[in-house]
Design an enzyme around this catalytic site. Structure first.
Site, short mmCIF file in Angstrom:
data_model
loop_
_atom_site.label_atom_id
_atom_site.label_comp_id
_atom_site.label_asym_id
_atom_site.label_seq_id
_atom_site.Cartn_x
_atom_site.Cartn_y
_atom_site.Cartn_z
N TYR A 137 -39.24 -26.76 -26.69
CA TYR A 137 -38.23 -26.16 -27.57
C TYR A 137 -38.80 -25.95 -28.97
O TYR A 137 -38.56 -24.93 -29.61
CB TYR A 137 -36.99 -27.06 -27.64
N PHE A 156 -34.32 5.37 -38.77
CA PHE A 156 -34.37 5.00 -37.37
C PHE A 156 -33.03 4.34 -37.05
O PHE A 156 -32.46 3.62 -37.87
CB PHE A 156 -35.54 4.09 -37.01
N THR A 157 -32.53 4.59 -35.83
CA THR A 157 -31.15 4.21 -35.48
C THR A 157 -30.83 2.74 -35.79
O THR A 157 -29.90 2.45 -36.55
CB THR A 157 -30.91 4.48 -33.99
N ASP A 165 -42.09 -1.09 -41.42
CA ASP A 165 -41.76 -1.19 -40.00
C ASP A 165 -43.08 -0.97 -39.26
O ASP A 165 -43.58 0.15 -39.16
CB ASP A 165 -40.72 -0.13 -39.61
N LYS A 185 -43.70 -2.19 -28.32
CA LYS A 185 -44.42 -0.92 -28.36
C LYS A 185 -45.92 -1.20 -28.45
O LYS A 185 -46.55 -1.54 -27.47
CB LYS A 185 -43.94 -0.07 -29.54
N ARG A 187 -32.77 12.85 -28.95
CA ARG A 187 -33.01 12.42 -30.32
C ARG A 187 -32.52 13.54 -31.23
O ARG A 187 -33.27 14.28 -31.86
CB ARG A 187 -34.50 12.17 -30.59
N PHE A 212 -25.12 6.84 -28.99
CA PHE A 212 -25.94 7.55 -28.00
C PHE A 212 -26.27 6.68 -26.79
O PHE A 212 -26.50 7.19 -25.71
CB PHE A 212 -27.24 8.04 -28.66
C1 P61 Z 1 -37.56 3.42 -28.80
F1 P61 Z 1 -32.91 5.03 -28.41
N1 P61 Z 1 -37.47 1.82 -30.53
O1 P61 Z 1 -38.23 4.15 -29.57
P1 P61 Z 1 -36.27 -2.98 -30.64
N2 P61 Z 1 -38.30 0.36 -35.23
C2 P61 Z 1 -38.78 1.40 -34.53
C3 P61 Z 1 -38.45 1.54 -33.20
O2 P61 Z 1 -38.94 2.57 -32.53
C4 P61 Z 1 -37.59 0.59 -32.57
C5 P61 Z 1 -37.11 -0.48 -33.36
C6 P61 Z 1 -37.48 -0.57 -34.67
C7 P61 Z 1 -37.08 2.15 -29.32
C8 P61 Z 1 -36.03 1.40 -28.53
C9 P61 Z 1 -34.75 2.03 -28.93
O3 P61 Z 1 -31.98 4.42 -30.77
C10 P61 Z 1 -32.77 3.56 -30.11
O4 P61 Z 1 -37.33 -3.89 -30.14
C11 P61 Z 1 -39.67 2.37 -35.21
O5 P61 Z 1 -35.92 -1.90 -29.70
O6 P61 Z 1 -35.06 -3.72 -31.09
C12 P61 Z 1 -37.20 0.74 -31.23
O7 P61 Z 1 -36.90 -2.31 -31.93
C13 P61 Z 1 -36.20 -1.50 -32.78
C14 P61 Z 1 -34.34 3.19 -28.35
C15 P61 Z 1 -34.11 1.61 -30.06
C16 P61 Z 1 -33.32 3.92 -28.93
C17 P61 Z 1 -33.09 2.36 -30.64
O8 P61 Z 1 -37.32 3.73 -27.64
#
Ligand code: P61
Length: 532
Positions: free
Chosen positions: A147, A199-200, A290, A333, A457, A524
């Site tokens: 833990y 970013f969303t 980021d 990623k 998107r 979305f």
């Molecule tokens: C993606 F449709 N991305 O591109 P988490 N920063 C950035 C990202 O690309 C990102 C996060 C933070 C995704 C997953 C995803 O609207 C959406 O590990 C540059 O996913 O929490 C994530 O990181 C967040 C898809 C996220 C989406 C939000 O596919």
């Protein structure tokens, strides 16, 4: 008409103009001003740079007209291949069109709501969908599931310190966990948070913490056709105007993302981050990064920016991060894991706050919502991700798909970015007003054609204005074909390209969608649509 550089190591390559004869090849070069491409013929190019004259490899007289050429030969160069071989396979299932019609209706025309069993080639996202290496899987067996104080946490901490260069590390279950914590700690209600395009999840967490997001990316980023090698750059004039108007105290921090996702995976230059560092320092404002796809960003700096061609990806990454005060990361990623993230800061006081808050929302500060085995896979993935040959083949594969679509005159975002091909749905369906969800429609049509899953998107992703409640109408209305890392082959890319082309050929018959269910947050993901 301009065609773009798609050859990994060079800023130029040969193309067949409009599918013309192989001997009428030309080369496009990026201009010194970063904005323009020059078109020269092959012989001129042989003097200018290292491109090989086409004569050496192209179809010779001894070859019959039916001789097949490899992709490399078609582009007058030696072919390259992925720096790995496949040890385990996961069978794919190709459904019938009838089955897909049913599945799509059930999913409310939203690709997020499809079951993955109903998908053939899954290009929804590159997030957590990559293939781990044999070493990462071996690392999973070394998970220390204590833990507190798991040894795997210390491996992760060392990897982030070594490759990203920050002092203090807080693990989180994924990127948005990190965004949540940093927004809570660093934003006071009413403060502005300028960034290079939204970013969303990032914007939502900034807004939930009371912040006001302001887009300060360069204008070129909003135009899918403009060629600029660093379309992710921040416009320093826009930022300075905001600082002067609102006062430095009212800026929580500047939020800069490496390879800007919503702009098409477009990079930020080293020159821009340096200038940004100077500007923010002058005003006493913090600069947060980021780092989710910063390794991919480093590749573009190596490829395109003066003085970086001989530096390794690892060196460039370290230098870039060194101009920021803190970073958050979705390790799903660049870092080649299925789950994981982190926050990293240089300021000890801020670290204490974050490390305290992580126990409320994620888990103890040495696991942050992850298992020990996840931390280990992440530590190993970080080291693998910065290898030059890995990143060249990763981006090379994305470019290959972009290359096919470009030569077929299918509208995509240019230049091709790091993690995905973004189809320009506005240009694809000029007959559809934005409120008819062209990008969502295109994602649905692609799925119907071949079982390929992509992601909207555009207007659905952009959500509503927090104050007025109106839809946001982003300039970019895109459908993202996101390439998971180390998962698909060149043959899959061919199948994808042919499906996009088939949908493009039937584009006139498409009438669009209307939204019939709209969730409050990040709509979305779970929205439902019907055909118009
Ligand atoms: C993606 F449709 N991305 O591109 P988490 N920063 C950035 C990202 O690309 C990102 C996060 C933070 C995704 C997953 C995803 O609207 C959406 O590990 C540059 O996913 O929490 C994530 O990181 C967040 C898809 C996220 C989406 C939000 O596919």
């Amino acid at each position: 008409m301009c065609r773009r550089s798609l050859f990994p190591q060079l800023l130029k390559r040969t193309i067949k103009p409009n599918g013309g004869a192989a001997d009428r090849r030309s080369i496009f070069l990026w201009g010194q001003d970063d904005l323009h491409f020059a078109r020269v013929n092959v012989e001129q190019a042989a003097y200018i740079g290292s491109a090989q004259p086409a004569d050496s490899i192209r179809r010779s007289n001894e070859m019959s007209p039916n001789t097949l050429l490899t992709i490399g030969q078609q582009f007058s160069r030696r072919s390259w291949a992925e720096p790995w071989k496949i040890k385990m396979v996961e069978p794919l299932h190709m459904s019938s069109r009838e089955e897909r019609e049913k599945a799509l209706h059930k999913a409310g025309f939203n690709t997020f709501l499809l079951r993955s069993d109903d998908v053939y080639i899954d290009l929804l996202t590159d997030s957590g969908t990559g293939a781990m290496s044999d070493r990462q899987w071996a690392g999973m067996m070394l998970g220390d599931e204590a833990y507190a104080g798991s040894r795997n946490f210390y491996h992760l901490e060392s990897a982030v310190q070594k490759f990203y260069g920050y002092k203090y590390i807080v693990p989180t279950h994924q990127g948005r966990g990190a965004e949540h914590l940093i927004s809570k700690v660093a934003i006071k209600p009413g403060q502005y948070v300028p960034g290079n395009m939204y970013f969303t999840t990032t914007r939502l967490h900034q807004e939930l913490a009371g912040g006001i997001f302001v887009d300060v990316i360069i204008d070129e980023a909003h135009d899918p056709q403009i060629l600029h090698p660093f379309k992710g750059n921040i416009d320093l004039d826009k930022l300075e105007t905001l600082i002067k108007r609102e006062g430095a105290d009212n800026i929580a921090y500047v939020s800069v993302a490496g390879t800007v996702n919503m702009a098409g995976g477009q990079p930020v230059s080293m020159a821009n981050i340096k200038d940004l560092r100077d500007l923010t320092k002058r005003h006493g404002i913090k600069l947060f990064l980021d780092a989710t796809r910063m390794v991919e960003n480093a590749f573009f700096i190596q490829e395109r920016e003066d003085g970086y061609a001989d530096k390794s990806i690892a060196e460039i990454l370290r230098e870039f991060c060194g101009y920021s005060d803190a970073a958050w990361m979705s390790a799903k990623k660049d870092s080649l894991v299925n789950i994981g993230g982190w926050l990293a800061v240089n300021d000890e006081e801020m670290f204490e706050e974050l490390r305290n808050l992580v126990v409320v929302y994620e888990g103890l500060h040495t696991y942050g919502g992850l298992a020990g085995r996840d931390l280990e896979a992440m530590a190993i993935g970080i080291a693998e991700s910065v290898q030059d040959e890995h990143i060249q083949s990763r981006i090379g594969q994305v470019r290959y798909l972009g290359e096919l679509l470009t030569t077929w005159n299918i509208p995509i975002v240019h230049p091709v970015g790091g993690h995905a091909i973004f189809l320009d749905a506005k240009a694809f369906y000029p007959q559809l007003e934005q409120i008819k969800f062209p990008a969502q429609t295109l994602a649905a049509e692609l799925y119907l054609d071949s079982g390929i899953r992509s992601m909207e998107r555009g207007i659905a992703s952009a959500g509503r204005n927090a104050e007025t409640g109106d839809h946001n109408y982003p300039k970019l209305e895109l459908t993202r074909l996101t390439i998971p890392r180390r998962v698909y082959t060149q043959a899959h890319m061919d199948v994808v390209a042919e499906s996009v082309r088939a949908v493009y050929e039937n584009r006139d018959q498409t009438r669009g969608l209307k939204m019939v269910h709209e969730p409050k947050y990040l709509r979305f993901f779970q929205a439902r649509f019907e055909r118009l």
